[in-house]
Write a protein that holds these residues in place. Structure first.
Motif, PDB file in Angstrom:
ATOM      1  N   ARG A  81       6.188   5.848  -6.267  1.00 40.28           N
ATOM      2  CA  ARG A  81       5.589   4.728  -5.769  1.00 40.28           C
ATOM      3  C   ARG A  81       5.884   4.054  -4.323  1.00 40.28           C
ATOM      4  N   HIS A  82       7.196   3.962  -4.309  1.00 37.76           N
ATOM      5  CA  HIS A  82       7.917   3.598  -3.157  1.00 37.76           C
ATOM      6  C   HIS A  82       7.418   4.362  -2.152  1.00 37.76           C
ATOM      7  N   MET A  83       7.556   5.620  -1.943  1.00 31.90           N
ATOM      8  CA  MET A  83       7.498   6.547  -0.945  1.00 31.90           C
ATOM      9  C   MET A  83       6.063   6.389  -0.441  1.00 31.90           C
ATOM     10  N   LYS A  84       5.058   6.477  -1.443  1.00 30.49           N
ATOM     11  CA  LYS A  84       3.574   6.213  -1.195  1.00 30.49           C
ATOM     12  C   LYS A  84       3.284   5.264  -0.429  1.00 30.49           C
ATOM     13  N   ASP A  85       3.833   3.826  -0.609  1.00 28.74           N
ATOM     14  CA  ASP A  85       3.635   2.638  -0.174  1.00 28.74           C
ATOM     15  C   ASP A  85       4.293   2.698   1.257  1.00 28.74           C
ATOM     16  N   MET A  86       5.264   3.181   1.540  1.00 29.24           N
ATOM     17  CA  MET A  86       6.028   3.332   2.844  1.00 29.24           C
ATOM     18  C   MET A  86       5.180   4.406   3.862  1.00 29.24           C
ATOM     19  N   ALA A  87       4.715   5.253   3.017  1.00 24.08           N
ATOM     20  CA  ALA A  87       3.780   6.294   3.952  1.00 24.08           C
ATOM     21  C   ALA A  87       2.602   5.521   4.603  1.00 24.08           C
ATOM     22  N   ILE A  88       1.901   4.991   3.568  1.00 25.60           N
ATOM     23  CA  ILE A  88       0.866   4.015   4.086  1.00 25.60           C
ATOM     24  C   ILE A  88       1.269   3.130   5.293  1.00 25.60           C
ATOM     25  N   ARG A  89       2.109   2.357   4.927  1.00 29.22           N
ATOM     26  CA  ARG A  89       2.707   1.341   5.981  1.00 29.22           C
ATOM     27  C   ARG A  89       3.003   2.083   7.136  1.00 29.22           C
ATOM     28  N   ALA A  90       3.854   3.047   7.178  1.00 28.96           N
ATOM     29  CA  ALA A  90       4.036   3.639   8.395  1.00 28.96           C
ATOM     30  C   ALA A  90       2.871   4.304   9.345  1.00 28.96           C
ATOM     31  N   PHE A  91       1.802   4.976   8.526  1.00 34.79           N
ATOM     32  CA  PHE A  91       0.569   5.092   8.852  1.00 34.79           C
ATOM     33  C   PHE A  91      -0.160   4.071   9.667  1.00 34.79           C
TER      34      PHE A  91
END
Length: 354
Positions: A269-279
């Motif tokens: 979940r943390h990675m998914k959130d970070m991926a979207i924030r980075a995007f």
């Protein structure tokens, strides 16, 4: 009616061969009942050459720079620009002079829809230093690093070595700031190998980055979309070599990929959130592969994003979407539709004060 699709590949880049591999794979997957495919090859010297529309999948994409029999030479970019414009461009250029926002700027000026990221996100995503600075501003956790340019190394090599050893610890990873596909990356375990790694990286770029090496798993996620991006399942890279270098990626075929990766739900979940924030912090569009480190205590650190990731059927980005329920041909179709969607949004802009 078929859409006229311009396939741009090759490029004046150390990743030229990677681009050719991607283009070959894409021609195998495109539905020629949907698209009239115009191959546009950029040589290692930066010359733009146009081939005839594809009649079927090809095995040797670089030969498509030849035009119909009887022509003395292939069309150059000037002729292409004066002819029938594609409805949409699919850029398959990896590395500098293609993935870094330069060719995207050309498409913007020509007002042609194109798949993938725009000028800003491509250039910021290509420069690892700028990217990391933006990630830091967005509060995304990452490894420690230092960076410098060639002239600084030529004038103060010993001081920079001391700075690296004061702020970081061995092992360190040295990378060109503006290349992908692990070109020019080395691991340094002492001052001698650090010096050698820096000299190597500076052959590929005037700016380099030295990162803290850590013991961690390498996990990746794929992002697809425009204003409302979706994220794939996670995948893990397990290189047999000491680290995931160019040879491990493209030549020795020994790297193991585990999809979906076995990771705790909270880390996922943390990675998914970070991926979207980075995007979003890079203002990305179309596609991104987000790369992470996951430590032994499940701390998640973002390593980088790739705004035009490897795109053969055996590359991580398409495999992640395949395991998420989206086939390779459907993935290409969706990227093209996202290109039209983004272009239509831009056409709403007003350029007068009326």
């Amino acid at each position: 009616m078929k859409k006229r699709l311009g396939l741009v590949y090759g490029g004046k880049s150390a990743e030229h061969e990677v681009s050719l591999s991607t283009a070959r794979a894409v021609t195998q997957a495109l539905d020629l009942n949907k698209y009239e495919v115009l191959p546009i090859y950029i040589t290692m010297q930066g010359e733009w050459l146009k081939g005839q529309p594809l009649e079927g999948p090809v095995a040797e994409i670089e030969t498509l720079r030849l035009t119909k029999e009887g022509d003395s030479q292939p069309d150059h970019i000037e002729g292409f620009l004066q002819g029938a414009m594609p409805d949409v461009i699919l850029p398959l250029l990896h590395g500098t002079n293609g993935e870094d926002g330069t060719v995207q700027g050309l498409f913007e000026v020509l007002n042609i829809p194109y798949a993938g990221n725009g000028v800003l996100s491509s250039s910021a995503g290509m420069d690892k230093v700028v990217m990391k600075q933006l990630f830091a501003q967005a509060g995304l956790a990452q490894v420690n690093y230092i960076h410098f340019i060639r002239i600084a190394w030529q004038e103060n090599a010993e001081a920079l070595l001391e700075q690296a050893e004061q702020q970081l610890s061995y092992p360190m990873f040295v990378k060109p700031a503006n290349l992908g596909s692990s070109v020019g990356i080395s691991k340094a375990d002492n001052r001698q190998t650090l010096r050698q790694a820096i000299d190597l990286a500076l052959k590929f770029d005037r700016k380099i980055i030295v990162e803290q090496g850590i013991k961690a798993r390498e996990i990746e996620m794929a992002v697809l979309g425009n204003d409302h991006p979706a994220v794939s399942v996670a995948g893990e890279i397990r290189p047999v070599a000491e680290f995931y270098d160019y040879e491990a990626k493209y030549q020795d075929q020994s790297t193991e990929l585990s999809i979906p990766a076995v990771i705790p739900d909270e880390a996922a979940r943390h990675m998914k959130d970070m991926a979207i924030r980075a995007f979003k912090v890079l203002d990305c569009a179309g596609l991104v592969r987000a790369d992470f480190f996951v430590t032994e205590d499940d701390e998640v650190l973002i390593n980088e994003v790739n705004t035009l990731p490897g795109f053969t059927p055996t590359s991580m980005f398409p495999l992640l979407w395949q395991k998420s329920g989206l086939s390779y041909p459907d993935l290409i179709d969706q990227l093209i539709e996202l290109a039209f969607e983004r272009h239509a949004e831009k056409q709403k802009l007003q350029y007068t004060m009326d």
